[in-house]
Design an enzyme around this catalytic site. Structure first.
Site, PDB file in Angstrom:
ATOM      1  N   GLU A   1       0.810  -1.229   0.000  1.00 18.67           N
ATOM      2  CA  GLU A   1       0.000   0.000   0.000  1.00 18.67           C
ATOM      3  C   GLU A   1       0.847   1.285   0.000  1.00 18.67           C
ATOM      4  OE1 GLU A   1      -4.055  -1.376   2.218  1.00 18.67           O
ATOM      5  OE2 GLU A   1      -2.317  -1.158   3.515  1.00 18.67           O
TER       6      GLU A   1
HETATM    7  C1  ACM Z   1      -1.990  -5.413   4.118  1.00 21.47           C
HETATM    8  O1  ACM Z   1      -3.057  -5.895   4.541  1.00 21.47           O
HETATM    9  N1  ACM Z   1      -1.891  -4.115   3.837  1.00 21.47           N
HETATM   10  C2  ACM Z   1      -0.813  -6.237   3.908  1.00 21.47           C
END
Ligand code: ACM
Length: 531
Positions: A339
């Site tokens: 992310e």
């Molecule tokens: C995640 O759940 N951002 C690895």
């Protein structure tokens, strides 16, 4: 099946209060929500083993534990076998109150632990347990195998710890090398004591890896000597504005040692280049504009990034990963990589190249979330897949290509193994962005044939993460983990041929008295035939 589904629908309606306001949750999860079949006959202790072992042969009378039982440990591995025997004695003494002295070797009745390095079929973690009137013999090639054998022995005894180990032989070894659980102590802070409790809960089901998510936007939870404000300032907060906290290095070493004695390897994660607001807030010099942002107590993701163009960033990465590597006896160091929505793709790839090189220089193997597949994973780097049924084919194809290129995969599908997903709409804590994950859904899939183009040989193992944006107490933690994490344990350990929901659900039901005896809060899922 149709009857079952109708009944579950009824249960859900009752839980939601649609069919009458006075119906309690207990009623909704009681008889009406159960499978329609007659209650299953009681399982034998061998049949109830969880995870299901590779092979069992029941034969003849067993061994009755009593006040005269001794635990005999052969010499070996610098006293390590003795230590495994002492820990087993401690675990068996707790419920039974038996003295169970541990003695060095010798012949005679009792529980005998011994290494046989030539027991070729047992691998690095497997074991053989043979039980008859004269005692129980545990054999393995390694102390880890003996530890797992001891956990099987515990399950073969009644919950009281007093009784007879049935006669026969269990020969067992794991399907996957990596059987993990992750805890997020960054979103909400939890103590080392709580994590040790989880280690004990997991190790008895042969989980062998604890991944600790140590840093995120909301908190930096591990002391770093060369950058002290990370923990002191960046750790003093959490989601919702609580005080947060951090672990000292001494506490972290204590956890690593405690887990190690239970053959659980600790994998530390420092998440980069995103998920770093706590670090950016602690040191203005880490920011491209030289200005530290405020600490963050919300639950958004993807808004923070290390300053990829600044050399100081790489001094920070080197210092932090060097200190973390020095705390880590295991081979893996997790560097996040998920992310990073505020890091342009080219910057992300350039940053991850350098961060991976640092891990290599400190003698460790990189683990990263599967987004690294879209950049340049270093040779040998392990990718942790956390996609789900709605993840795009293009993204899955990148992961499969990385697996084909030799990168082992740890599978943590969010709609199967994320323990922070609600079981159903009525679940109190938890999130639902990957959907609801009932106990059956968490268990009923095959890690060896999960991603198209990824053969079982490319799967290092499975891991169940527990994110804590919406988990604030020990009771909530346990409610979300149990019983789903037992499904993870079986998926990781048991042979593919043993995986069967109906049989598993009965084994799981048989664990309830053990979970209760240990004071574990767990969800009495309606699809499990609890007695
Ligand atoms: C995640 O759940 N951002 C690895």
């Amino acid at each position: 099946m149709r009857v079952l589904r109708l009944r579950r629908t009824l249960g859900t309606l009752l839980a939601l209060g649609v069919l009458g306001g006075s119906v309690s949750c207990t009623a909704a999860h009681g008889d009406d929500a159960r499978p329609a079949d007659d209650p299953p006959a009681a399982l034998t202790p061998f049949e109830a083993l969880l995870p299901a072992p590779a092979s069992v042969r029941a034969a003849g009378p067993g061994y009755a534990l009593g006040p005269g039982t001794v635990i005999r440990t052969g010499a070996g591995r610098d006293g390590e076998v003795r230590r495994v025997g002492e820990l087993l004695a401690q675990q068996l003494r707790g419920p039974s109150g038996l003295p169970l002295p541990v003695v060095d070797g010798g012949r005679g009745d009792g529980i005998r632990l011994g290494i046989d390095e030539d027991a070729a079929g047992l691998g690095d973690e497997g074991y053989r347990l043979e039980s008859g009137p004269g005692g129980v013999t545990l054999t393995a090639r390694t102390p880890a195998g003996l530890f797992h054998a001891g956990q099987t022995l515990r399950q073969l005894l009644p919950v009281t710890g007093r009784g007879t180990v049935p006669g026969g032989t269990v020969t067992d070894r794991p399907r996957f090398r990596y059987r993990g659980a992750m805890v997020d102590i960054a979103r909400h802070f939890f103590s080392v004591e709580q994590v040790k409790r989880y280690v004990d809960q997991l190790a008895q089901y042969k989980v062998n890896t604890l991944h600790v998510h140590l840093t995120d936007d909301q908190g930096w939870r591990i002391a770093i000597d060369s950058w002290p404000r990370l923990a002191e300032y960046g750790g003093a907060g959490e989601v919702g504005g609580g005080p947060g906290g951090h672990w000292t290095k001494e506490e972290y070493r204590d956890l690593v040692a405690y887990a190690g004695e239970r053959y659980v390897d600790v994998v530390p994660e420092i998440d980069m280049p995103g998920h770093v607001n706590a670090a950016l807030a602690s040191y203005a010099e880490l920011n491209c504009d030289g200005k530290a942002p405020a600490r963050y107590t919300g639950v958004k993701v993807g808004f923070s990034s290390l300053c990829v163009g600044k050399e100081r960033t790489y001094e920070f990465v080197d210092d932090v990963l060097g200190e973390i590597a020095a705390l880590t006896p295991g081979r893996y160091l997790h560097i996040g990589g998920d992310e990073a929505h505020s890091t342009p793709a080219a910057d992300y790839a350039a940053f991850m190249d350098r961060a991976q090189a640092v891990v290599g220089r400190y003698g460790k193997t990189v683990v990263a979330w599967h987004q690294l597949a879209a950049a340049r994973p270093a040779p040998g780097a392990v990718l942790q897949y956390w996609g789900h049924d709605r993840t795009t084919a293009a993204e899955k194809t990148k992961v499969a290509a990385a697996a084909k290129a030799g990168h082992p995969l740890v599978l943590s599908p969010a709609d199967r193994l994320y323990l922070d997903m609600k079981y159903e709409a009525a679940t109190k804590p938890g999130l639902a962005w990957a959907g609801y994950v009932p106990v059956k859904r968490a268990y009923d899939w095959n890690p060896g044939a999960y991603l198209a183009g990824v053969p079982e040989s490319a799967v290092l193992g499975v891991e169940a993460p527990l994110w804590t944006e919406a988990v604030t107490t020990r009771a909530e933690w346990e409610l979300m983990a149990f019983p789903r994490v037992l499904g993870l344990a079986e998926l990781g350990w048991s042979p593919a041929a043993a995986l069967d929901w109906t049989a598993y659900s009965r084994r799981l039901a048989a664990q309830a008295p053990r979970l209760e005896a240990q004071g574990i809060t767990f969800y009495r899922a309606p699809e499990v035939p609890w007695s």
